[in-house]
Design a protein around this motif. Structure first.
Motif, short mmCIF file in Angstrom:
data_model
loop_
_atom_site.label_atom_id
_atom_site.label_comp_id
_atom_site.label_asym_id
_atom_site.label_seq_id
_atom_site.Cartn_x
_atom_site.Cartn_y
_atom_site.Cartn_z
N ALA A 141 0.83 -1.20 0.00
CA ALA A 141 0.00 0.00 0.00
C ALA A 141 0.86 1.25 0.00
O ALA A 141 0.59 2.22 -0.73
N LEU A 142 1.92 1.25 0.83
CA LEU A 142 2.83 2.40 0.88
C LEU A 142 3.50 2.63 -0.46
O LEU A 142 3.61 3.77 -0.95
N THR A 143 3.95 1.56 -1.10
CA THR A 143 4.65 1.69 -2.38
C THR A 143 3.74 2.25 -3.46
O THR A 143 4.12 3.15 -4.22
N ILE A 144 2.53 1.72 -3.55
CA ILE A 144 1.58 2.21 -4.56
C ILE A 144 1.22 3.67 -4.30
O ILE A 144 1.20 4.49 -5.23
N ARG A 145 0.97 4.01 -3.06
CA ARG A 145 0.59 5.39 -2.73
C ARG A 145 1.73 6.36 -3.01
O ARG A 145 1.52 7.45 -3.56
N THR A 146 2.97 5.97 -2.67
CA THR A 146 4.11 6.86 -2.82
C THR A 146 4.48 7.07 -4.29
O THR A 146 4.85 8.18 -4.69
N THR A 147 4.39 6.03 -5.08
CA THR A 147 4.92 6.11 -6.45
C THR A 147 3.87 6.41 -7.51
O THR A 147 4.21 6.92 -8.58
N THR A 148 2.59 6.11 -7.24
CA THR A 148 1.57 6.32 -8.27
C THR A 148 0.47 7.27 -7.83
O THR A 148 -0.27 7.78 -8.67
N GLY A 149 0.34 7.49 -6.53
CA GLY A 149 -0.73 8.34 -6.05
C GLY A 149 -2.08 7.66 -5.94
O GLY A 149 -3.06 8.28 -5.54
N LEU A 150 -2.14 6.37 -6.25
CA LEU A 150 -3.40 5.63 -6.15
C LEU A 150 -3.73 5.36 -4.68
O LEU A 150 -2.86 5.40 -3.81
N PRO A 151 -4.99 5.04 -4.38
CA PRO A 151 -5.36 4.71 -2.99
C PRO A 151 -4.55 3.52 -2.47
O PRO A 151 -4.17 2.62 -3.24
#
Length: 492
Positions: A141-151
């Protein structure tokens, strides 16, 4: 880092994982293939797979984050994670493989001749596995949020879907190929950017601001006292012996000798890998000190390439790091799901391929629900709590079950329940107290006293119930400790 580049990195890792899993499916035919890859995995291949599943979110992202926030104290985690395999090498690897079991509960029943001991062990293994998966999903979740801005939920859901698909279709045989590939991907994803970053800093005058102090006197050893350090090392050293996804991989070796060789190779692979999170942690203290104030230190590895290099090179290196991070979540989660599916299907669904597949789906969905309802802690710290719990429960069962003839089923159950209740109770109570409360370290780092308590109860109760010893103990202990060739037993 642009979201498009991050998306591409994630898609490539996901596609490679699925394709390799499909290749493994082509040769996964029997129940033994699904549970233990028919016990035919050679040492180098198995060691790579163990490295793939063991090097989790806590290793890939969390170690660097801990070094950023706590200085030299953060180095205890890679030391403990690696040294735990010395314990496995000396005390567990070969005897556990010779036991012929599929799972840890199988070992408990064979050693103690007790269904009750099996059920208690099964509950503990499932509990440990589910709460080890949760930090992996938080890391995704942290990786997706940090790199793509997705939920945040998108990252966790992607891991569950990909892992569920590959495990359900191919089992242990399929995941062995996937995890071996993912170890080398993770190593490459950390090593290549780290080397380029160090080369860039070395070739750029003034890149490191004058007067930078990486490990000052105020943080080099002040965050962890002597008790906390000892308790942490007890948790990491003994906790490694109780991790279900690690132990199940030793069942896939052809025999006890190859299990020992596998463990030795794993020590080398881990030692090389942990050099690089340490480098990122040191660089993070110099160039991303603001992360410690915002509580986002687990993003250090993801942000450093873009911060120090920028441009197309920074984009490419950031994409590589993102790919490695996602591989870490996939590989560890898949190993845990495989181990849990084996336990659940054997005890609740009658075994077999169909039972394994149903159990695998459940083993992935439950921790996803927990992850969605909880906040992320520091990744390495939250995984360290799981190590403390396994050190207080499953570890005493294995060590005493392998090396002490006096262990009884009643003693094993009493020790595991005592250790589990003491450790879980201490952690829950400690989490509610202010960090400055006197004696709070005894609760937040309980392994130094919960592990001896579990061993002590297990021994005392066993001594008080000698009539509960396995009637066929001599034969089973010989099977554990005498090499296969000496017994004239074929491998497999």
């Amino acid at each position: 880092m642009s979201p498009a580049v991050a998306f591409l990195a994630l898609l490539l890792v996901s596609a490679a994982t699925v394709l390799i899993g499909v290749y493994g499916l082509r040769i996964s035919r029997t129940t033994s293939d699904f549970y233990v890859a028919s016990r035919t995995v050679p040492p180098w291949w198995n060691a790579s797979a163990i490295g793939g599943e063991y090097l989790s979110a806590a290793s890939f992202l969390g170690v660097a984050g801990l070094i950023v926030i706590s200085g030299l104290d953060g180095l205890w985690f890679p030391v403990g994670y690696t040294a735990g395999y010395l314990m496995l090498l000396f005390f567990v690897a070969a005897p556990l493989r010779r036991s012929g079991a599929y799972t840890i509960p199988d070992f408990a029943q064979a050693r103690l001749a007790s269904r009750r001991a099996r059920y208690v062990t099964s509950l503990l293994v499932v509990f440990v596995g589910w709460f080890y998966i949760v930090p992996q999903l938080h890391g995704a979740a942290l990786t997706i949020r940090t790199t793509t801005g997705l939920p945040s939920w998108v990252g966790a859901a992607a891991v569950v879907v990909i892992v569920g698909t590959t495990v359900v279709t191919g089992g242990m045989r399929s995941m062995t190929f996937v995890q071996a590939f993912q170890y080398w991907l993770k190593l490459t994803a950390l090593a290549v950017p780290a080397v380029i970053l160090l080369w860039h800093l070395g070739m750029t005058p003034g890149a490191v601001p004058a007067g930078t102090v990486l490990f000052g006197a105020d943080d080099g050893g002040s965050r962890l006292g002597a008790y906390q350090t000892v308790s942490l090392m007890v948790a990491l050293l003994f906790g490694t012996l109780g991790l279900p996804h690690v132990l199940v991989r030793f069942y896939t070796n052809p025999d006890g000798a190859t299990a020992r060789r596998t463990t030795l190779i794993v020590l080398g692979l881990l030692s090389v890998f942990y050099l690089f999170p340490t480098i990122y942690g040191v660089l993070g203290r110099a160039f991303l000190p603001g992360l410690a104030r915002t509580g986002s230190t687990d993003a250090t590895v993801l942000l450093l390439p873009g911060r120090l290099l920028g441009g197309p090179v920074g984009e490419v290196l950031s994409a590589l790091v993102v790919a490695g991070a996602f591989a870490a979540f996939l590989s560890t989660t898949s190993g845990l799901v495989v181990s849990l599916a084996g336990v659940i299907s054997q005890d609740l669904l009658g075994g077999g391929v169909r039972g394994f597949r149903i159990a695998a789906a459940g083993a992935a969905i439950v921790p996803f629900a927990v992850a969605m309802l909880t906040d992320s802690l520091a990744l390495a710290g939250s995984v360290g709590l799981v190590f403390a719990f396994t050190a207080s429960t499953v570890c005493p069962l294995l060590l005493l079950g392998i090396w002490w003839r006096g262990l009884t089923d009643v003693g094993a159950i009493a020790g595991m329940v005592t250790g589990g209740l003491l450790c879980a109770g201490a952690l829950l109570w400690g989490s509610r107290l202010d960090p400055g409360t006197p004696g709070v370290a005894l609760l937040t780092q309980p392994a130094a006293w919960t592990v001896p308590a579990a061993f002590t109860v297990m021994v005392l109760v066993s001594l008080a119930t000698p009539g509960r010893r396995n009637a066929h103990l001599g034969r089973f202990m010989a099977k554990l400790h005498v090499p296969e060739r000496s017994l004239g037993v074929p491998r497999g």
